[in-house]
Design a protein around this motif. Structure first.
Motif, PDB file in Angstrom:
ATOM      1  N   SER A 223      -6.148  -7.393   1.104  1.00 12.61           N
ATOM      2  CA  SER A 223      -5.006  -8.135   0.568  1.00 12.61           C
ATOM      3  C   SER A 223      -4.826  -7.742  -0.893  1.00 12.61           C
ATOM      4  N   ASN A 224      -3.807  -6.927  -1.125  1.00 11.03           N
ATOM      5  CA  ASN A 224      -3.666  -6.253  -2.426  1.00 11.03           C
ATOM      6  C   ASN A 224      -2.389  -6.651  -3.172  1.00 11.03           C
ATOM      7  N   ALA A 225      -1.444  -7.284  -2.476  1.00 10.40           N
ATOM      8  CA  ALA A 225      -0.128  -7.537  -3.096  1.00 10.40           C
ATOM      9  C   ALA A 225      -0.224  -8.581  -4.210  1.00 10.40           C
TER      10      ALA A 225
ATOM     11  N   SER B 220       1.870  -0.832   4.269  1.00 10.20           N
ATOM     12  CA  SER B 220       3.023  -1.739   4.263  1.00 10.20           C
ATOM     13  C   SER B 220       3.464  -2.027   2.830  1.00 10.20           C
ATOM     14  N   SER B 221       4.753  -2.333   2.708  1.00  8.04           N
ATOM     15  CA  SER B 221       5.290  -2.889   1.458  1.00  8.04           C
ATOM     16  C   SER B 221       6.704  -3.361   1.766  1.00  8.04           C
ATOM     17  N   ARG B 222       7.439  -3.792   0.726  1.00  6.96           N
ATOM     18  CA  ARG B 222       8.741  -4.416   0.996  1.00  6.96           C
ATOM     19  C   ARG B 222       9.825  -3.430   1.386  1.00  6.96           C
ATOM     20  N   LYS B 223       9.741  -2.192   0.871  1.00  2.00           N
ATOM     21  CA  LYS B 223      10.890  -1.286   1.035  1.00  2.00           C
ATOM     22  C   LYS B 223      10.608  -0.210   2.072  1.00  2.00           C
TER      23      LYS B 223
ATOM     24  N   ILE C 129      -4.147   2.788 -14.169  1.00  2.00           N
ATOM     25  CA  ILE C 129      -2.855   3.425 -14.458  1.00  2.00           C
ATOM     26  C   ILE C 129      -1.960   3.357 -13.219  1.00  2.00           C
ATOM     27  N   THR C 130      -1.006   2.433 -13.238  1.00  2.00           N
ATOM     28  CA  THR C 130      -0.016   2.282 -12.161  1.00  2.00           C
ATOM     29  C   THR C 130       1.273   1.767 -12.796  1.00  2.00           C
ATOM     30  N   LYS C 131       2.321   1.655 -11.955  1.00  2.00           N
ATOM     31  CA  LYS C 131       3.588   1.093 -12.479  1.00  2.00           C
ATOM     32  C   LYS C 131       3.369  -0.332 -12.970  1.00  2.00           C
TER      33      LYS C 131
ATOM     34  N   VAL D 132      -0.480 -17.137 -16.291  1.00  2.00           N
ATOM     35  CA  VAL D 132      -0.341 -17.640 -14.916  1.00  2.00           C
ATOM     36  C   VAL D 132      -0.908 -16.623 -13.929  1.00  2.00           C
ATOM     37  N   TYR D 133      -0.566 -15.358 -14.163  1.00  2.00           N
ATOM     38  CA  TYR D 133      -1.107 -14.276 -13.323  1.00  2.00           C
ATOM     39  C   TYR D 133      -2.641 -14.331 -13.328  1.00  2.00           C
ATOM     40  N   SER D 134      -3.223 -14.517 -14.509  1.00  2.00           N
ATOM     41  CA  SER D 134      -4.687 -14.556 -14.621  1.00  2.00           C
ATOM     42  C   SER D 134      -5.262 -15.723 -13.806  1.00  2.00           C
TER      43      SER D 134
ATOM     44  N   SER E 246       0.807  -1.229   0.000  1.00  2.00           N
ATOM     45  CA  SER E 246       0.000   0.000   0.000  1.00  2.00           C
ATOM     46  C   SER E 246       0.836   1.273   0.000  1.00  2.00           C
ATOM     47  N   THR E 247       2.056   1.203  -0.538  1.00  2.00           N
ATOM     48  CA  THR E 247       2.850   2.434  -0.596  1.00  2.00           C
ATOM     49  C   THR E 247       2.814   3.071  -1.979  1.00  2.00           C
ATOM     50  N   ASP E 248       2.106   2.444  -2.905  1.00  2.00           N
ATOM     51  CA  ASP E 248       2.026   2.983  -4.268  1.00  2.00           C
ATOM     52  C   ASP E 248       0.759   2.432  -4.930  1.00  2.00           C
ATOM     53  N   GLY E 249       0.412   2.993  -6.063  1.00  2.00           N
ATOM     54  CA  GLY E 249      -0.644   2.432  -6.902  1.00  2.00           C
ATOM     55  C   GLY E 249      -1.993   2.257  -6.195  1.00  2.00           C
ATOM     56  N   ILE E 250      -2.639   1.164  -6.513  1.00  2.00           N
ATOM     57  CA  ILE E 250      -3.994   0.905  -6.003  1.00  2.00           C
ATOM     58  C   ILE E 250      -3.987   0.774  -4.471  1.00  2.00           C
ATOM     59  N   GLY E 251      -2.978   0.092  -3.944  1.00  4.04           N
ATOM     60  CA  GLY E 251      -2.899  -0.106  -2.487  1.00  4.04           C
ATOM     61  C   GLY E 251      -2.801   1.212  -1.746  1.00  4.04           C
TER      62      GLY E 251
HETATM   63  N1  LIG Z   1      -2.738  -1.861 -12.336  1.00  5.65           N
HETATM   64  C1  LIG Z   1      -3.642  -2.613 -12.922  1.00  5.65           C
HETATM   65  O1  LIG Z   1      -4.018  -2.414 -14.112  1.00  5.65           O
HETATM   66  C2  LIG Z   1      -4.290  -3.741 -12.161  1.00  5.65           C
HETATM   67  C3  LIG Z   1      -5.409  -4.360 -12.741  1.00  5.65           C
HETATM   68  C4  LIG Z   1      -6.036  -5.384 -12.061  1.00  5.65           C
HETATM   69  C5  LIG Z   1      -5.569  -5.780 -10.828  1.00  5.65           C
HETATM   70  N2  LIG Z   1      -4.473  -5.172 -10.276  1.00  5.65           N
HETATM   71  C6  LIG Z   1      -4.037  -5.634  -8.977  1.00  5.65           C
HETATM   72  O2  LIG Z   1      -3.982  -4.542  -8.074  1.00  5.65           O
HETATM   73  C7  LIG Z   1      -2.989  -4.801  -7.089  1.00  5.65           C
HETATM   74  C8  LIG Z   1      -2.063  -3.606  -6.970  1.00  5.65           C
HETATM   75  O3  LIG Z   1      -1.444  -3.386  -8.237  1.00  5.65           O
HETATM   76  P1  LIG Z   1      -0.881  -1.939  -8.645  1.00  5.65           P
HETATM   77  O4  LIG Z   1      -1.137  -1.799 -10.088  1.00  5.65           O
HETATM   78  O5  LIG Z   1      -1.370  -0.904  -7.700  1.00  5.65           O
HETATM   79  O6  LIG Z   1       0.694  -2.154  -8.417  1.00  5.65           O
HETATM   80  P2  LIG Z   1       1.861  -1.045  -8.249  1.00  5.65           P
HETATM   81  O7  LIG Z   1       1.392   0.304  -8.587  1.00  5.65           O
HETATM   82  O8  LIG Z   1       3.016  -1.579  -9.004  1.00  5.65           O
HETATM   83  O9  LIG Z   1       2.151  -1.057  -6.675  1.00  5.65           O
HETATM   84  C9  LIG Z   1       2.881  -2.035  -6.143  1.00  5.65           C
HETATM   85  C10 LIG Z   1       2.913  -1.885  -4.613  1.00  5.65           C
HETATM   86  O10 LIG Z   1       3.128  -3.183  -4.122  1.00  5.65           O
HETATM   87  C11 LIG Z   1       4.256  -3.217  -3.273  1.00  5.65           C
HETATM   88  N3  LIG Z   1       4.733  -4.598  -3.366  1.00  5.65           N
HETATM   89  C12 LIG Z   1       5.160  -5.250  -4.469  1.00  5.65           C
HETATM   90  N4  LIG Z   1       5.445  -6.534  -4.168  1.00  5.65           N
HETATM   91  C13 LIG Z   1       5.154  -6.706  -2.857  1.00  5.65           C
HETATM   92  C14 LIG Z   1       5.220  -7.796  -1.958  1.00  5.65           C
HETATM   93  N5  LIG Z   1       5.666  -8.994  -2.340  1.00  5.65           N
HETATM   94  N6  LIG Z   1       4.835  -7.616  -0.673  1.00  5.65           N
HETATM   95  C15 LIG Z   1       4.393  -6.413  -0.260  1.00  5.65           C
HETATM   96  N7  LIG Z   1       4.315  -5.337  -1.049  1.00  5.65           N
HETATM   97  C16 LIG Z   1       4.692  -5.477  -2.341  1.00  5.65           C
HETATM   98  C17 LIG Z   1       5.142  -2.073  -3.809  1.00  5.65           C
HETATM   99  O11 LIG Z   1       6.026  -1.518  -2.863  1.00  5.65           O
HETATM  100  P3  LIG Z   1       7.512  -2.113  -2.573  1.00  5.65           P
HETATM  101  O12 LIG Z   1       8.246  -2.065  -3.862  1.00  5.65           O
HETATM  102  O13 LIG Z   1       8.060  -1.217  -1.500  1.00  5.65           O
HETATM  103  O14 LIG Z   1       7.269  -3.502  -2.076  1.00  5.65           O
HETATM  104  C18 LIG Z   1       4.051  -1.037  -4.125  1.00  5.65           C
HETATM  105  O15 LIG Z   1       3.638  -0.373  -2.940  1.00  5.65           O
HETATM  106  C19 LIG Z   1      -2.321  -6.113  -7.492  1.00  5.65           C
HETATM  107  O16 LIG Z   1      -2.951  -7.168  -6.806  1.00  5.65           O
HETATM  108  C20 LIG Z   1      -2.631  -6.225  -8.972  1.00  5.65           C
HETATM  109  O17 LIG Z   1      -2.633  -7.562  -9.416  1.00  5.65           O
HETATM  110  C21 LIG Z   1      -3.825  -4.161 -10.920  1.00  5.65           C
END
Ligand SMILES: NC(=O)c1ccc[n+]([C@@H]2O[C@H](COP(=O)([O-])OP(=O)(O)OC[C@H]3O[C@@H](n4cnc5c(N)ncnc54)[C@H](OP(=O)(O)O)[C@@H]3O)[C@@H](O)[C@H]2O)c1
Length: 273
Positions: free
Chosen positions: A110-112, A57-60, A211-213, A176-178, A35-40
């Motif tokens: 649970s978002n990771a 929380s997140s890894r870094k 729109i996220t990393k 696999v992700y799907s 939850s330090t970036d993106g959707i979380g």
């Molecule tokens: N973006 C999309 O289009 C999309 C679409 C459908 C579903 N989702 C789902 O939405 C969720 C969030 O995705 P997002 O797009 O927001 O990703 P994101 O922007 O890349 O954010 C990733 C976040 O996760 C943390 N992280 C990565 N691996 C981790 C781990 N093993 N344990 C704890 N923290 C971890 C990162 O911080 P650190 O680097 O500090 O760990 C960062 O805070 C995921 O479940 C993804 O599958 C995303």
């Protein structure tokens, strides 16, 4: 493109502190993984804006520190801790943080998730399969199991898994992700039935393309972006706040009779198994 600009102006450019405060989660304590970036991050921000105390929380460590600072600067009740979701000791620390700082847990989001490899599903390596399932599914299951005694102490609570539209209709080369996201739809249903009598609700949100990393590889070239937008009936990607609002609804009393469900927020992308 104009439509996207309007949405960005409406939501993204608005400073955090100007978000309308809705006290519907007042008194609740929430843990949000990744939850330090993106959707979380957007989920943590929204739950806090709606009155919850939130552990991010997140890894870094530097990411955790900066997310906590951003949210505290808006006056929100927030704490943070390093937690790589597949490390047992990190999950324990995350739970302890909520207990020590806020006195219990009412909500787990649970978002990771990770996606270390792309390609046809049956051509993926066993290593990629294991990593995806370890983080996306097993860690979600383990953390839910570990949080459960704390929800029981409060005589109720709420768990939300973040799946994906890909769990309904696999995205090309993200096989696999799907499949891992389809597993979360199943976990939602199974756990919801088991826990319904205890007033513990288990639901899921399946975002479309946000729109996220994480999604950047899907739209990094103009060509890829155009093809992607053609596949979305609303003709635009989501911004993280559009997912966060759905989560806030699901963990609130407004959703008190909803359990075992997945809400799809995909701009109209196909959502039937
Ligand atoms: N973006 C999309 O289009 C999309 C679409 C459908 C579903 N989702 C789902 O939405 C969720 C969030 O995705 P997002 O797009 O927001 O990703 P994101 O922007 O890349 O954010 C990733 C976040 O996760 C943390 N992280 C990565 N691996 C981790 C781990 N093993 N344990 C704890 N923290 C971890 C990162 O911080 P650190 O680097 O500090 O760990 C960062 O805070 C995921 O479940 C993804 O599958 C995303």
């Amino acid at each position: 493109m104009n439509m996207l600009r309007t949405v960005v102006n409406k939501f993204i450019r608005r400073p955090l502190s100007s978000m309308a405060y809705n006290g519907k989660l007042k008194g609740k304590v929430a843990i949000v993984t990744a939850s330090t970036d993106g959707i979380g991050f957007a989920i943590a921000e929204r739950l806090a804006a709606d009155g919850a105390s939130v552990v991010v929380s997140s890894r870094k460590e530097n990411n955790v520190t900066s997310a906590v600072e951003k949210l505290r600067s808006c006056g929100y009740s927030v704490s943070g801790v390093v937690c790589h979701v597949s490390k047992a000791s990190d999950r324990e620390r995350l739970i302890k943080e909520a207990q020590d700082k806020f006195g219990g847990i009412d909500v787990l989001v649970s978002n990771a998730a990770v996606n270390p490899g792309v390609g046809p599903v049956l051509e993926s390596t066993e290593e990629v399969w294991d990593k995806i399932f370890e983080v996306n599914v097993k860690a979600a299951y383990l953390l839910s199991k570990e949080v459960l005694p704390h929800l029981r102490k409060r005589h109720g609570g709420s768990i939300v898994y973040i799946a994906s539209i890909a769990g309904f209709d696999p995205l090309g080369l993200l096989g696999v992700y799907s499949v891992s996201k389809t597993a979360l739809l199943g976990l939602t249903k199974a756990a919801a039935k088991d826990l319904a009598r205890e007033n513990i609700r288990v639901n899921c949100v399946a975002p479309g393309i946000v729109i996220t990393k994480f999604s950047s590889a899907l739209h990094e070239t103009e060509e890829a972006k155009e093809a992607l937008l053609r596949s979305i009936p609303m003709g635009r990607m989501a911004i993280p706040k559009e997912i966060a609002g759905v989560v806030s609804f699901l963990v609130s009393d407004d959703a008190s009779y909803i359990t075992g469900e997945t809400i799809v927020a995909s701009g109209g992308m196909t959502s039937r198994l």
